[in-house]
Design a protein around this motif. Structure first.
Motif, mmCIF file in Angstrom:
data_model
loop_
_atom_site.group_PDB
_atom_site.id
_atom_site.type_symbol
_atom_site.label_atom_id
_atom_site.label_comp_id
_atom_site.label_asym_id
_atom_site.label_seq_id
_atom_site.Cartn_x
_atom_site.Cartn_y
_atom_site.Cartn_z
ATOM 1 N N ALA A 1 0.839 -1.201 0.000
ATOM 2 C CA ALA A 1 0.000 0.000 0.000
ATOM 3 C C ALA A 1 0.874 1.251 0.000
ATOM 4 O O ALA A 1 1.886 1.319 0.697
ATOM 5 C CB ALA A 1 -0.913 0.001 1.221
ATOM 6 N N ASP A 2 0.458 2.255 -0.764
ATOM 7 C CA ASP A 2 1.185 3.517 -0.825
ATOM 8 C C ASP A 2 0.969 4.318 0.455
ATOM 9 O O ASP A 2 -0.169 4.461 0.937
ATOM 10 C CB ASP A 2 0.717 4.349 -2.022
ATOM 11 N N MET A 3 2.056 4.856 0.993
ATOM 12 C CA MET A 3 2.031 5.671 2.200
ATOM 13 C C MET A 3 2.916 6.892 1.987
ATOM 14 O O MET A 3 3.689 6.956 1.025
ATOM 15 C CB MET A 3 2.549 4.877 3.407
ATOM 16 N N CYS A 4 2.814 7.858 2.880
ATOM 17 C CA CYS A 4 3.732 9.009 2.835
ATOM 18 C C CYS A 4 3.977 9.509 4.243
ATOM 19 O O CYS A 4 3.208 9.226 5.173
ATOM 20 C CB CYS A 4 3.179 10.126 1.955
ATOM 21 N N LEU A 5 5.060 10.250 4.395
ATOM 22 C CA LEU A 5 5.343 10.951 5.644
ATOM 23 C C LEU A 5 4.763 12.352 5.523
ATOM 24 O O LEU A 5 4.999 13.044 4.536
ATOM 25 C CB LEU A 5 6.850 10.999 5.902
ATOM 26 N N GLY A 6 4.017 12.775 6.548
ATOM 27 C CA GLY A 6 3.270 14.022 6.458
ATOM 28 C C GLY A 6 4.137 15.262 6.367
ATOM 29 O O GLY A 6 4.975 15.512 7.230
ATOM 30 N N MET A 7 3.923 16.042 5.297
ATOM 31 C CA MET A 7 4.528 17.367 5.180
ATOM 32 C C MET A 7 3.701 18.388 5.953
ATOM 33 O O MET A 7 4.197 19.416 6.391
ATOM 34 C CB MET A 7 4.586 17.785 3.716
ATOM 35 N N THR A 8 2.406 18.090 6.034
ATOM 36 C CA THR A 8 1.436 18.929 6.703
ATOM 37 C C THR A 8 0.199 18.063 6.923
ATOM 38 O O THR A 8 0.164 16.916 6.485
ATOM 39 C CB THR A 8 1.138 20.187 5.854
ATOM 40 N N HIS A 9 -0.832 18.583 7.599
ATOM 41 C CA HIS A 9 -1.911 17.690 8.048
ATOM 42 C C HIS A 9 -3.315 18.164 7.667
ATOM 43 O O HIS A 9 -4.284 17.822 8.347
ATOM 44 C CB HIS A 9 -1.805 17.480 9.561
#
Length: 578
Positions: A102-110
Motif C-alpha cells: 500500500a502507498d504511504m507518505c510521511l506528512g509534510m502537513t496535516h
C-alpha cells in the motif's frame, strides 16, 4: 543544573561546513548536532529552548480556543489522493510502501488528516467553530538542505486549522490566528513583518507570511515605507513608468542577427535595441493537471521572470526550464532566437503567457524562431496569440509602490517564520466534509490553515540576537535565566557561596545554571557568552565583602551587588519583558 554534570559540548572554532551565523553558533554553543543533510539532533540546551518555544505556542493557541491534537506522521495515500495533492506535490514528499504494497507518505502537513476527522465527527453548525492544532514532526524531501535549521528535511511545526460554517466565521478565525501569531513572535523576541505571499501547494487565498529580516534569509521582501505595503517578491507588484511606443510598421519584419544570443547582444551596435524594447522569450515545461505542458513565457527584456508567480498563474504543480533539445523540437530554433510570433503554427499545443509589463506594447523586437534571426515592429496584441496575461516578473528596489503615489519599493532579505492561509472549501469539497446549516442545508466546512516552524523561530532568534562572542538569547527562549560562575572551585568559600546562591535562585523560580567546572575563569566567561544566557553572576575575590558581580549579556554592562540582594534583583530583571 551543574555545568560539570551537563552535556554542553561547546566548540572554539566555527565548523567548516557552517555558512550562516545561526548555523555556526547553534553548533558552537552545543545546542544541535547534524545527523545527516537537513537532519539535526537537539542536544539538552536545544531541547530546553525548543520546549520554551512550544510552551509559548501552546499558550497562545489555547488563548484563542485552540485544542491540541497529536496526529500520525505516517499517512495512507488515499487521503492525499482525495484532496488531489498526491499527484500535485512532486518529489518533496517522502513516499513509501508498506509490507502489503500500500502507498504511504510521511506528512509534510496535516490538512487531509484533520479534514478526515472533521468530516467523520462534525455534523452540525452547532459544533462550529472549531480551532484544532498540534505540534509535531513534519517531513520534506528538501532537494537542497542548507543553512542549519533554516532548510530541513525533518522539522517541528505547530500547524493549526480552523473550521467554520461560513466565510464570515473564517474571517474572524483568521484574525484571531493573525493576532496570536503577532503575540507569539513578539514574546519570542523576534522582529518581524507580515507580508503578502503565495499560497503554493497548500492552496487557498489571502496568504500572509510572517518574516524576520536577516541577511541569511532566502526570501526577498518588497516594502514601501510610505504606505506600509509589504509582500514577498513571489507576490509583490509595482507600478512601471509608461513607455512611449511609435506604431511601427504595418507588419513584423524579420532581419538577420548573426551571433546574437542575449538581450545584451541585441542592445549593442549595430542593432541598438534597448532591453525595454525587446521581448524576452522563455520556454518552460509546466505540470498542469498531472500532465507536462510546454509554455512560452514572455516578458520585457529588462525584466526577470519569477518562477513561483509563473507556476501560480498557470495553476501548475511544478515547472522547469525546457532542455535545449526540447526547445528546438518545439520551435525549430535555439534559445536566444525564440519568440511568440506565429509560434503556435509551429507548436499548436504551446501555451503562451505574457507579463502585464508587455500589455499594449508596439514596435517591439523578438526572436524569429529561426537561428540568428529576429523580428522587429512587433505589436503584441496584433502579432502574438497570447493565452493568458498575468504579472510574472520579479520586482526590484526603487520601483514605484503599487498602492501609493509617492512610495518607492525597497527589497530586503528575510526568512519565513510563519504562514497563514484561508483555505476556504478546497479540502472540505474534495474530501466531502460537510455540515448542516441552521436551515438544514448541507454545506462544505470553511477552513483555514496556520503554520509556524519551531526551528525557524530558534534560527530567527539567533540571527537577530548575537555578537562577536556568541548568542544573546531573548529572555523567553534562553535555556537558563542566569549562570552562576565560580571563578575558583578549589576555594571552599567560593564554592559554598556558589552552591547556596544557586539554590536560592532556584527557589525564587529562576532557571539557574551553576558553572562549577574546574576551568579557568576566562574559559567559563567565554562559554557563558557563547551559549547566550542573559545574566551571569560571578563569584570572585569580593566574596569576602559579600559582593558579587552581575554581568548583562546584552548590554555588556557589569555591576557589583550585595550577595543578599542579588536574587531579588535578578528575579526582577529576568521577569521584565517576558
Amino acid at each position: 543544573m551543574r555545568w560539570s554534570q551537563c552535556f554542553i559540548p561547546t566548540l572554539r572554532e566555527d565548523p567548516a561546513d557552517a555558512e550562516v551565523v545561526s548555523h555556526k553558533l547553534l553548533l558552537r554553543a552545543g545546542i544541535v548536532r547534524q545527523l545527516s543533510a537537513g537532519i539535526y539532533s537537539y542536544l539538552p540546551l536545544g531541547q530546553r529552548i525548543a520546549l520554551k518555544v512550544m510552551r509559548i505556542l501552546r499558550e497562545e493557541m489555547n488563548r484563542i480556543g485552540g485544542q491540541e491534537f497529536y496526529l500520525p506522521a505516517l499517512h495512507p495515500a488515499e487521503l492525499w489522493q482525495e484532496s488531489g495533492r498526491w499527484s500535485a506535490i512532486g518529489e518533496d514528499m517522502f513516499r513509501l510502501k508498506d509490507r502489503k504494497g500500500a502507498d504511504m507518505c510521511l506528512g509534510m502537513t496535516h490538512e487531509e488528516v484533520f479534514t478526515s476527522i472533521a468530516r467523520n465527527e462534525i455534523r452540525s453548525y452547532k459544533q462550529l467553530p472549531q480551532v484544532w492544532y498540534q505540534i509535531q514532526i513534519k517531513f520534506r524531501d528538501e532537494p537542497r538542505p542548507k543553512s542549519g535549521l533554516m532548510r530541513l528535511r525533518t522539522f517541528i511545526m505547530k500547524d493549526a486549522y480552523t473550521f467554520d460554517v461560513d466565510r464570515a466565521g473564517l474571517d474572524r478565525s483568521f484574525i484571531d490566528q493573525r493576532e496570536a501569531y503577532k503575540r507569539i513572535f513578539s514574546r519570542c523576541g523576534i522582529q518581524f513583518s507580515i507580508v503578502e505571499a503565495s499560497s503554493g501547494a497548500m492552496g487557498g487565498s489571502e496568504s500572509s507570511e510572517f518574516v524576520a529580516k536577516t541577511d541569511a534569509g532566502e526570501d526577498l521582501i518588497a516594502t514601501c515605507s510610505n504606505c506600509g505595503y509589504a509582500a514577498n517578491v513571489e507576490k509583490a507588484t509595482s507600478r512601471l513608468p509608461e513607455i512611449e511606443d511609435d506604431a511601427g510598421p504595418d507588419a513584423p519584419e524579420e532581419f538577420p542577427t548573426p551571433g546574437v544570443r542575449t538581450i545584451e547582444d541585441l542592445a549593442r551596435t549595430p542593432y541598438l535595441v534597448p532591453a525595454n524594447r525587446q521581448i524576452k522569450s522563455l520556454v518552460v515545461i509546466a505540470t498542469i493537471d498531472g500532465e507536462p505542458r510546454p509554455v512560452l513565457a514572455l516578458l520585457r527584456g529588462d525584466h526577470q521572470l519569477h518562477e513561483v508567480k509563473l507556476t501560480d498563474a498557470l495553476g501548475a504543480t511544478a515547472s522547469r526550464a525546457a532542455q535545449p533539445e526540447e526547445i528546438r523540437e518545439l520551435l525549430g530554433a535555439s534559445a536566444g532566437s525564440l519568440g511568440g510570433v506565429q509560434a503556435k503554427q509551429t507548436a499548436p499545443k504551446l501555451f503562451i503567457i505574457a507579463d502585464l509589463g508587455l500589455r499594449d506594447r508596439r514596435n517591439m523586437t523578438t526572436g524569429a524562431n529561426k537561428d540568428d534571426h529576429h523580428i522587429r515592429g512587433v505589436n503584441i496584441e496584433r502579432d502574438i496569440e497570447v493565452d493568458q496575461w498575468a504579472d510574472r516578473r520579479t520586482v526590484t528596489s526603487s520601483e514605484a509602490c503599487p498602492r501609493c503615489e509617492a512610495g518607492v519599493l525597497e527589497v530586503y532579505k528575510a526568512m519565513e517564520i510563519g504562514h497563514i492561509f484561508k483555505l476556504g472549501t478546497k479540502y472540505s469539497e474534495s474530501m466531502g466534509a460537510t455540515v448542516l446549516t441552521q436551515d438544514g442545508k448541507p454545506v462544505p466546512i470553511v477552513m483555514g490553515s496556520y503554520g509556524i516552524g519551531v526551528e525557524r523561530i530558534i534560527t530567527a532568534a539567533v540571527e537577530q540576537n548575537y555578537d562577536e562572542n556568541g548568542i544573546i538569547w531573548p529572555k523567553a527562549l534562553t535555556p537558563f535565566d542566569v549562570v552562576v560562575t565560580i571563578t575558583n572551585v578549589k576555594d571552599e568559600r567560593l564554592r559554598q557561596a556558589g552552591d547556596q546562591l544557586y539554590q536560592d535562585l532556584q527557589h525564587a523560580g529562576l532557571d539557574a545554571l551553576l558553572d562549577d567546572r574546574d576551568e579557568r575563569a576566562g574559559v567559563k566567561f567565554k562559554d557563558a557568552d557563547l551559549i547566550g544566557i542573559p545574566y551571569r553572576i560571578t563569584l570572585g575575590k569580593k566574596i569576602t565583602d559579600g559582593v558579587v558581580e552581575l554581568f548583562d549579556r546584552r548590554t555588556k554592562q557589569s555591576e557589583d551587588l550585595n550577595l543578599t540582594e542579588i536574587v531579588a534583583h535578578v528575579q526582577k530583571l529576568a521577569l521584565a519583558g517576558t
